[in-house]
Design an enzyme around this catalytic site. Structure first.
Site, PDB file in Angstrom:
ATOM      1  N   TYR A 176      -4.256   3.215   9.846  1.00  0.00           N
ATOM      2  CA  TYR A 176      -3.042   2.467  10.184  1.00  0.00           C
ATOM      3  C   TYR A 176      -1.851   2.803   9.288  1.00  0.00           C
ATOM      4  O   TYR A 176      -0.755   2.284   9.489  1.00  0.00           O
ATOM      5  CB  TYR A 176      -3.322   0.954  10.143  1.00  0.00           C
ATOM      6  CG  TYR A 176      -4.241   0.525  11.249  1.00  0.00           C
ATOM      7  CD1 TYR A 176      -5.593   0.880  11.233  1.00  0.00           C
ATOM      8  CD2 TYR A 176      -3.780  -0.209  12.332  1.00  0.00           C
ATOM      9  CE1 TYR A 176      -6.443   0.519  12.258  1.00  0.00           C
ATOM     10  CE2 TYR A 176      -4.626  -0.576  13.366  1.00  0.00           C
ATOM     11  CZ  TYR A 176      -5.954  -0.208  13.316  1.00  0.00           C
ATOM     12  OH  TYR A 176      -6.799  -0.569  14.341  1.00  0.00           O
ATOM     13  N   LYS A 233     -19.067   4.286   9.270  1.00  0.00           N
ATOM     14  CA  LYS A 233     -19.613   5.371  10.098  1.00  0.00           C
ATOM     15  C   LYS A 233     -19.824   6.554   9.154  1.00  0.00           C
ATOM     16  O   LYS A 233     -19.366   7.678   9.382  1.00  0.00           O
ATOM     17  CB  LYS A 233     -18.611   5.700  11.230  1.00  0.00           C
ATOM     18  CG  LYS A 233     -19.131   6.672  12.267  1.00  0.00           C
ATOM     19  CD  LYS A 233     -20.330   6.159  13.059  1.00  0.00           C
ATOM     20  CE  LYS A 233     -20.870   7.238  13.979  1.00  0.00           C
ATOM     21  NZ  LYS A 233     -22.210   6.955  14.484  1.00  0.00           N
ATOM     22  N   ASP A 266     -21.395   1.681  15.304  1.00  0.00           N
ATOM     23  CA  ASP A 266     -21.881   1.724  16.689  1.00  0.00           C
ATOM     24  C   ASP A 266     -23.104   0.818  16.858  1.00  0.00           C
ATOM     25  O   ASP A 266     -23.199   0.047  17.814  1.00  0.00           O
ATOM     26  CB  ASP A 266     -22.174   3.165  17.133  1.00  0.00           C
ATOM     27  CG  ASP A 266     -22.873   4.008  16.073  1.00  0.00           C
ATOM     28  OD1 ASP A 266     -23.090   3.509  14.952  1.00  0.00           O
ATOM     29  OD2 ASP A 266     -23.215   5.172  16.365  1.00  0.00           O
ATOM     30  N   ASP A 290     -10.566  -4.070  13.287  1.00  0.00           N
ATOM     31  CA  ASP A 290      -9.746  -4.386  14.454  1.00  0.00           C
ATOM     32  C   ASP A 290     -10.620  -4.406  15.710  1.00  0.00           C
ATOM     33  O   ASP A 290     -10.585  -5.351  16.512  1.00  0.00           O
ATOM     34  CB  ASP A 290      -8.650  -3.313  14.572  1.00  0.00           C
ATOM     35  CG  ASP A 290      -7.589  -3.667  15.597  1.00  0.00           C
ATOM     36  OD1 ASP A 290      -7.654  -4.753  16.179  1.00  0.00           O
ATOM     37  OD2 ASP A 290      -6.687  -2.833  15.814  1.00  0.00           O
ATOM     38  N   ASP A 294     -12.293  -7.848  18.176  1.00  0.00           N
ATOM     39  CA  ASP A 294     -12.038  -8.113  19.606  1.00  0.00           C
ATOM     40  C   ASP A 294     -13.371  -8.361  20.310  1.00  0.00           C
ATOM     41  O   ASP A 294     -13.502  -9.261  21.133  1.00  0.00           O
ATOM     42  CB  ASP A 294     -11.319  -6.926  20.276  1.00  0.00           C
ATOM     43  CG  ASP A 294      -9.797  -7.131  20.329  1.00  0.00           C
ATOM     44  OD1 ASP A 294      -9.256  -7.764  19.404  1.00  0.00           O
ATOM     45  OD2 ASP A 294      -9.155  -6.660  21.291  1.00  0.00           O
TER      46      ASP A 294
HETATM   47  P1  ATP Z   1      -2.743  -6.029  20.224  1.00  0.00           P
HETATM   48  O1  ATP Z   1      -3.200  -4.609  20.206  1.00  0.00           O
HETATM   49  O2  ATP Z   1      -1.275  -6.223  20.018  1.00  0.00           O
HETATM   50  O3  ATP Z   1      -3.600  -6.943  19.400  1.00  0.00           O
HETATM   51  P2  ATP Z   1      -4.151  -6.204  22.700  1.00  0.00           P
HETATM   52  O4  ATP Z   1      -3.922  -4.903  23.367  1.00  0.00           O
HETATM   53  O5  ATP Z   1      -5.470  -6.414  21.982  1.00  0.00           O
HETATM   54  O6  ATP Z   1      -2.945  -6.529  21.734  1.00  0.00           O
HETATM   55  P3  ATP Z   1      -3.581  -8.735  23.795  1.00  0.00           P
HETATM   56  O7  ATP Z   1      -2.110  -8.810  23.900  1.00  0.00           O
HETATM   57  O8  ATP Z   1      -4.191  -9.443  22.677  1.00  0.00           O
HETATM   58  O9  ATP Z   1      -3.996  -7.233  23.835  1.00  0.00           O
HETATM   59  O10 ATP Z   1      -4.218  -9.305  25.118  1.00  0.00           O
HETATM   60  C1  ATP Z   1      -5.088  -8.607  25.991  1.00  0.00           C
HETATM   61  C2  ATP Z   1      -5.441  -9.551  27.125  1.00  0.00           C
HETATM   62  O11 ATP Z   1      -6.268 -10.607  26.640  1.00  0.00           O
HETATM   63  C3  ATP Z   1      -4.230 -10.258  27.717  1.00  0.00           C
HETATM   64  O12 ATP Z   1      -3.570  -9.511  28.703  1.00  0.00           O
HETATM   65  C4  ATP Z   1      -4.828 -11.518  28.242  1.00  0.00           C
HETATM   66  O13 ATP Z   1      -5.439 -11.302  29.484  1.00  0.00           O
HETATM   67  C5  ATP Z   1      -5.903 -11.844  27.233  1.00  0.00           C
HETATM   68  N1  ATP Z   1      -5.393 -12.757  26.188  1.00  0.00           N
HETATM   69  C6  ATP Z   1      -4.979 -12.429  24.949  1.00  0.00           C
HETATM   70  N2  ATP Z   1      -4.576 -13.527  24.304  1.00  0.00           N
HETATM   71  C7  ATP Z   1      -4.746 -14.561  25.132  1.00  0.00           C
HETATM   72  C8  ATP Z   1      -4.498 -15.974  25.038  1.00  0.00           C
HETATM   73  N3  ATP Z   1      -3.999 -16.546  23.928  1.00  0.00           N
HETATM   74  N4  ATP Z   1      -4.786 -16.738  26.106  1.00  0.00           N
HETATM   75  C9  ATP Z   1      -5.291 -16.208  27.226  1.00  0.00           C
HETATM   76  N5  ATP Z   1      -5.550 -14.896  27.376  1.00  0.00           N
HETATM   77  C10 ATP Z   1      -5.271 -14.080  26.348  1.00  0.00           C
END
Ligand code: ATP
Length: 399
Positions: A176, A233, A266, A290, A294
């Site tokens: 990053y 990794k 992994d 990161d 998720d």
């Molecule tokens: P970043 O890389 O900036 O963290 P990202 O690519 O991981 O962003 P997000 O913007 O976090 O993506 O969201 C991805 C999807 O997850 C959104 O389009 C939505 O469908 C769902 N999502 C994220 N946050 C929420 C929330 N607070 N409430 C409901 N759905 C959400």
């Protein structure tokens, strides 16, 4: 600091003014009912910088602030308009002296999210969010992974007690840092290099932080934490992985009371879905942290439920939900505000307001159980209505 913290049964409490305490600070003298020892704690209104940012950040952060106000925490908010709108209006991402001002004038920063399709380069997000993490040296990204209710977890037979771990992500190095470059761009011979920066200092401090965190924190049910797992990794990325391996063994050797474990990233992804019960404290680099958080958010009910703190012990730290600005759902009053509200609770706990933080977490838990939540987690409320429900519960106006 809220006076609620000073009201154990049978205690006498009175406010006093100290000669050596600045007038804006209230000092409380607390007289213990047990042994009559008198000790003094100094408290002041905590100054919070609020930066909602872009997209759903502008919807969920006002709900988090509303809940902070409802819980009665002694906070003073200052709002900042940093984000895509400001950038498009006057090309400002961070005003001159912005980061120094945040560090100097605030006790904590509450952030929403950055990212807007109108700024395809994402330059403002990079300068504001990564700028805050890097320039304020907020090296520990703490991401608790806690299942509040079994109904939120996509795995069968998994209960809240089975998912209660924390990911500690290195936040200032790795890929990053944007070190690297592109050579012969746009030609068939194009070369793109993205460097993975790992310093001895950076690796050591995050691993030490993980062991200290494990030592100092309990699980939600009050039981002790006792294991730190390092995720890398190193079988493929031998240079950086070798450094992480050596430092981890060294720090683990200094902490024999804590069980040290290791998993390749992994394998960890597979295990997290197969059996999340096995995790306690996970420490890893910036990118793996990161990605796996998720995945871990999926175990908790999705990105809308996940909270995080960007910490440098002793310095002004920043708190933000794990989710991004989510442009597809922005402006529709459908975003889940609970991740931002739990983030606000994390901030209070960090500022020493543990009882207020616990009240907010309790109200969120109740919202989840009663389905007073947004659609993504099985309810039918809008962002504002879900925030209002938690605020009302926190202030004792609903049961
Ligand atoms: P970043 O890389 O900036 O963290 P990202 O690519 O991981 O962003 P997000 O913007 O976090 O993506 O969201 C991805 C999807 O997850 C959104 O389009 C939505 O469908 C769902 N999502 C994220 N946050 C929420 C929330 N607070 N409430 C409901 N759905 C959400």
């Amino acid at each position: 600091m809220s006076t609620a913290e000073w009201e154990p049964v049978g205690c006498r409490q009175r406010k006093i003014r100290h000669a050596n305490v600045p007038p804006q600070i209230e000092a409380h003298r607390y007289v213990s009912p047990v042994d009559s020892d008198i000790f003094v704690r100094v408290s002041a209104k905590k100054r919070i910088a609020v930066i909602p940012g872009d997209g759903i950040g502008k919807e969920v952060i006002p709900q988090a602030v509303r809940v902070l106000e409802a819980v009665g925490a002694d906070l003073a908010f200052t709002h900042f308009d940093w984000g895509a709108d400001r950038y498009l209006a006057d090309k400002t991402t961070v005003p001159p002296d912005g980061f120094a001002m945040l560090g100097r004038d605030f006790d904590a920063i509450l952030v929403g999210a950055f990212g807007d399709p109108r700024v395809p380069s994402n330059i403002h997000a990079k300068e504001i969010l990564l700028g805050m993490r890097f320039k304020m040296d907020l090296y520990a990204n703490i991401r608790p992974v806690r299942l509040m209710d079994a109904s939120l977890c996509p795995l069968k037979g998994v209960e809240p007690k089975d998912v209660d771990f924390v990911v500690i992500r290195e936040n200032t190095e790795g890929v990053y840092t944007d070190a690297g470059g592109v050579f012969k761009q746009g030609t068939p011979d194009e070369i793109a290099v993205q460097e993975d920066i790992n310093t001895r200092k950076g690796v050591e401090r995050i691993i030490r932080y993980a062991f200290e965190y494990c030592e100092r924190h309990t699980k939600s049910d009050g039981s002790k934490r006792g294991r730190v797992l390092m995720c890398d990794k190193s079988n493929a990325m031998t240079h950086a992985g070798g450094l992480w391996q050596r430092v981890f063994k060294e720090v683990a050797g200094e902490n024999p009371q804590i069980k040290a474990e290791h998993m390749y990233v992994d394998a960890l992804c597979m295990q997290m879905v197969r059996d999340p019960r096995q995790f306690d404290v996970i420490v890893t680099n910036n990118m793996f942290g990161d990605i796996i958080t998720d995945l871990a958010a999926g175990l908790q009910g999705g990105l809308g439920m996940a909270a995080s703190g960007n910490i440098h012990p002793g310095k002004t730290s920043m708190f933000e939900p794990v989710h991004g600005s989510a442009p597809p759902i922005a402006g529709k009053n459908v975003a889940n505000p609970l991740g931002a509200i739990l983030t606000a609770a994390m901030m209070l706990a960090h500022l020493g307001m543990a009882s207020e933080a616990a009240r907010i977490e309790g109200a969120v838990l109740e919202a989840v159980r009663q389905k007073k939540v947004t659609q993504d987690v099985g309810g039918s409320l809008g962002t504002r209505e879900a925030g209002e429900w938690v605020a009302r519960n926190v202030s004792g106006r609903v049961s």
